[in-house]
Design a protein around this motif. Structure first.
Motif, PDB file in Angstrom:
ATOM      1  N   VAL A  70     -11.083  -9.102  -9.347  1.00  0.00           N
ATOM      2  CA  VAL A  70     -11.383  -9.083  -7.863  1.00  0.00           C
ATOM      3  C   VAL A  70     -10.710 -10.181  -7.091  1.00  0.00           C
ATOM      4  O   VAL A  70     -10.087  -9.798  -6.111  1.00  0.00           O
ATOM      5  N   LEU A  71     -10.461 -11.308  -7.643  1.00  0.00           N
ATOM      6  CA  LEU A  71      -9.444 -12.483  -7.070  1.00  0.00           C
ATOM      7  C   LEU A  71      -8.207 -11.997  -7.188  1.00  0.00           C
ATOM      8  O   LEU A  71      -7.553 -12.367  -6.141  1.00  0.00           O
ATOM      9  N   ALA A  72      -7.659 -11.190  -8.215  1.00  0.00           N
ATOM     10  CA  ALA A  72      -6.516 -10.742  -8.125  1.00  0.00           C
ATOM     11  C   ALA A  72      -6.191  -9.570  -7.045  1.00  0.00           C
ATOM     12  O   ALA A  72      -5.234  -9.767  -6.285  1.00  0.00           O
ATOM     13  N   VAL A  73      -7.243  -8.869  -6.982  1.00  0.00           N
ATOM     14  CA  VAL A  73      -7.011  -7.883  -5.747  1.00  0.00           C
ATOM     15  C   VAL A  73      -7.181  -8.643  -4.450  1.00  0.00           C
ATOM     16  O   VAL A  73      -6.382  -8.208  -3.484  1.00  0.00           O
ATOM     17  N   ALA A  74      -8.099  -9.612  -4.353  1.00  0.00           N
ATOM     18  CA  ALA A  74      -8.168 -10.467  -2.853  1.00  0.00           C
ATOM     19  C   ALA A  74      -6.831 -10.959  -2.653  1.00  0.00           C
ATOM     20  O   ALA A  74      -6.160 -11.012  -1.613  1.00  0.00           O
ATOM     21  N   CYS A  75      -6.115 -11.584  -3.839  1.00  0.00           N
ATOM     22  CA  CYS A  75      -4.831 -12.425  -3.524  1.00  0.00           C
ATOM     23  C   CYS A  75      -3.847 -11.346  -3.088  1.00  0.00           C
ATOM     24  O   CYS A  75      -2.899 -11.553  -2.105  1.00  0.00           O
ATOM     25  N   ARG A  76      -3.899 -10.247  -3.743  1.00  0.00           N
ATOM     26  CA  ARG A  76      -2.671  -8.990  -3.396  1.00  0.00           C
ATOM     27  C   ARG A  76      -3.059  -8.599  -1.846  1.00  0.00           C
ATOM     28  O   ARG A  76      -1.948  -8.226  -1.076  1.00  0.00           O
ATOM     29  N   GLY A  77      -4.160  -8.809  -1.455  1.00  0.00           N
ATOM     30  CA  GLY A  77      -4.429  -8.410  -0.021  1.00  0.00           C
ATOM     31  C   GLY A  77      -4.134  -9.173   1.036  1.00  0.00           C
ATOM     32  O   GLY A  77      -4.169  -8.815   2.031  1.00  0.00           O
ATOM     33  N   LEU A  78      -3.654 -10.297   0.535  1.00  0.00           N
ATOM     34  CA  LEU A  78      -3.114 -11.478   1.566  1.00  0.00           C
ATOM     35  C   LEU A  78      -1.738 -10.862   1.941  1.00  0.00           C
ATOM     36  O   LEU A  78      -1.189 -11.359   3.017  1.00  0.00           O
ATOM     37  N   THR A  79      -1.006 -10.328   1.199  1.00  0.00           N
ATOM     38  CA  THR A  79       0.421  -9.974   1.122  1.00  0.00           C
ATOM     39  C   THR A  79       0.589  -8.687   1.501  1.00  0.00           C
ATOM     40  O   THR A  79       1.465  -8.339   2.272  1.00  0.00           O
ATOM     41  N   ARG A  80      -0.199  -7.662   1.461  1.00  0.00           N
ATOM     42  CA  ARG A  80      -0.163  -6.323   1.877  1.00  0.00           C
ATOM     43  C   ARG A  80      -1.400  -5.513   2.017  1.00  0.00           C
ATOM     44  O   ARG A  80      -2.420  -6.069   1.218  1.00  0.00           O
ATOM     45  N   PRO A  81      -1.588  -4.466   2.712  1.00  0.00           N
ATOM     46  CA  PRO A  81      -2.911  -3.781   2.878  1.00  0.00           C
ATOM     47  C   PRO A  81      -3.343  -3.373   1.402  1.00  0.00           C
ATOM     48  O   PRO A  81      -2.451  -2.893   0.456  1.00  0.00           O
ATOM     49  N   ARG A  82      -4.634  -3.379   1.229  1.00  0.00           N
ATOM     50  CA  ARG A  82      -5.268  -2.795   0.102  1.00  0.00           C
ATOM     51  C   ARG A  82      -4.965  -1.021   0.001  1.00  0.00           C
ATOM     52  O   ARG A  82      -5.124  -0.522   0.895  1.00  0.00           O
ATOM     53  N   GLY A  83      -4.487  -0.575  -1.351  1.00  0.00           N
ATOM     54  CA  GLY A  83      -4.326   0.647  -1.301  1.00  0.00           C
ATOM     55  C   GLY A  83      -5.397   1.182  -2.225  1.00  0.00           C
ATOM     56  O   GLY A  83      -6.552   0.743  -2.562  1.00  0.00           O
ATOM     57  N   THR A  84      -5.148   2.459  -2.523  1.00  0.00           N
ATOM     58  CA  THR A  84      -6.225   3.271  -3.285  1.00  0.00           C
ATOM     59  C   THR A  84      -6.357   2.541  -4.515  1.00  0.00           C
ATOM     60  O   THR A  84      -7.565   2.802  -5.246  1.00  0.00           O
ATOM     61  N   LEU A  85      -5.465   2.122  -5.303  1.00  0.00           N
ATOM     62  CA  LEU A  85      -5.626   1.566  -6.631  1.00  0.00           C
ATOM     63  C   LEU A  85      -6.302   0.234  -6.413  1.00  0.00           C
ATOM     64  O   LEU A  85      -7.426   0.107  -7.324  1.00  0.00           O
TER      65      LEU A  85
END
Length: 145
Positions: A70-85
């Protein structure tokens, strides 16, 4: 291209910009929730003082692993919008947290009721965030058509 052709009325920005800003706000709120959930999953077992026995250790390990995802998904969400994956990862993590006490055998152990309750509640929260994120992404894609 259509947004550039729309005239501005009384100093208002084009509607596509307002939609984009609303999407940014929703992403920021969801990311904040994801950071809070991930931090709780990583440190919650110590805050709730899980016992040192085998079933509680299993709960602690799986909570930390889901928390790191979940932390990795949240960090990725800082740089680009979350997608389906990202939404699928959150949904799978939430479903696992709900089912883990029963699958790993600590659902009916009196020493691990805190772990069971924590897992089920955090799993429901993660599933809710995944559903909201998927809905917002679908609305965003529909608005861009």
């Amino acid at each position: 291209m259509g947004a550039y052709l729309q005239p501005q009325i009384a100093g208002r920005r084009p509607t596509s910009h307002r939609r984009e800003h609303a999407g940014d706000f929703r992403d920021a709120v969801l990311n904040s929730l994801l950071f809070a959930v991930s931090l709780w999953l990583i440190i919650g077992s110590w805050a709730l003082n899980y016992p040192l026995g085998a079933p509680a250790q299993d709960a602690r390990y799986q909570e930390v692993m889901v928390g790191l995802v979940v932390l990795a998904v949240a960090c990725r969400g800082l740089t680009r919008p979350r997608g389906t994956l990202s939404d699928v990862l959150l949904a799978v993590g939430g479903a696992w947290l709900i089912s883990a006490p029963f699958a790993m055998g600590y659902a009916h152990n009196s020493a691990t009721t805190d772990a069971r309750d924590n897992d089920v509640v955090m799993g429901i929260i993660l599933l809710t965030i995944a559903i909201l994120s998927a809905t917002f992404n679908a609305l965003r894609r529909r608005a861009l058509r």
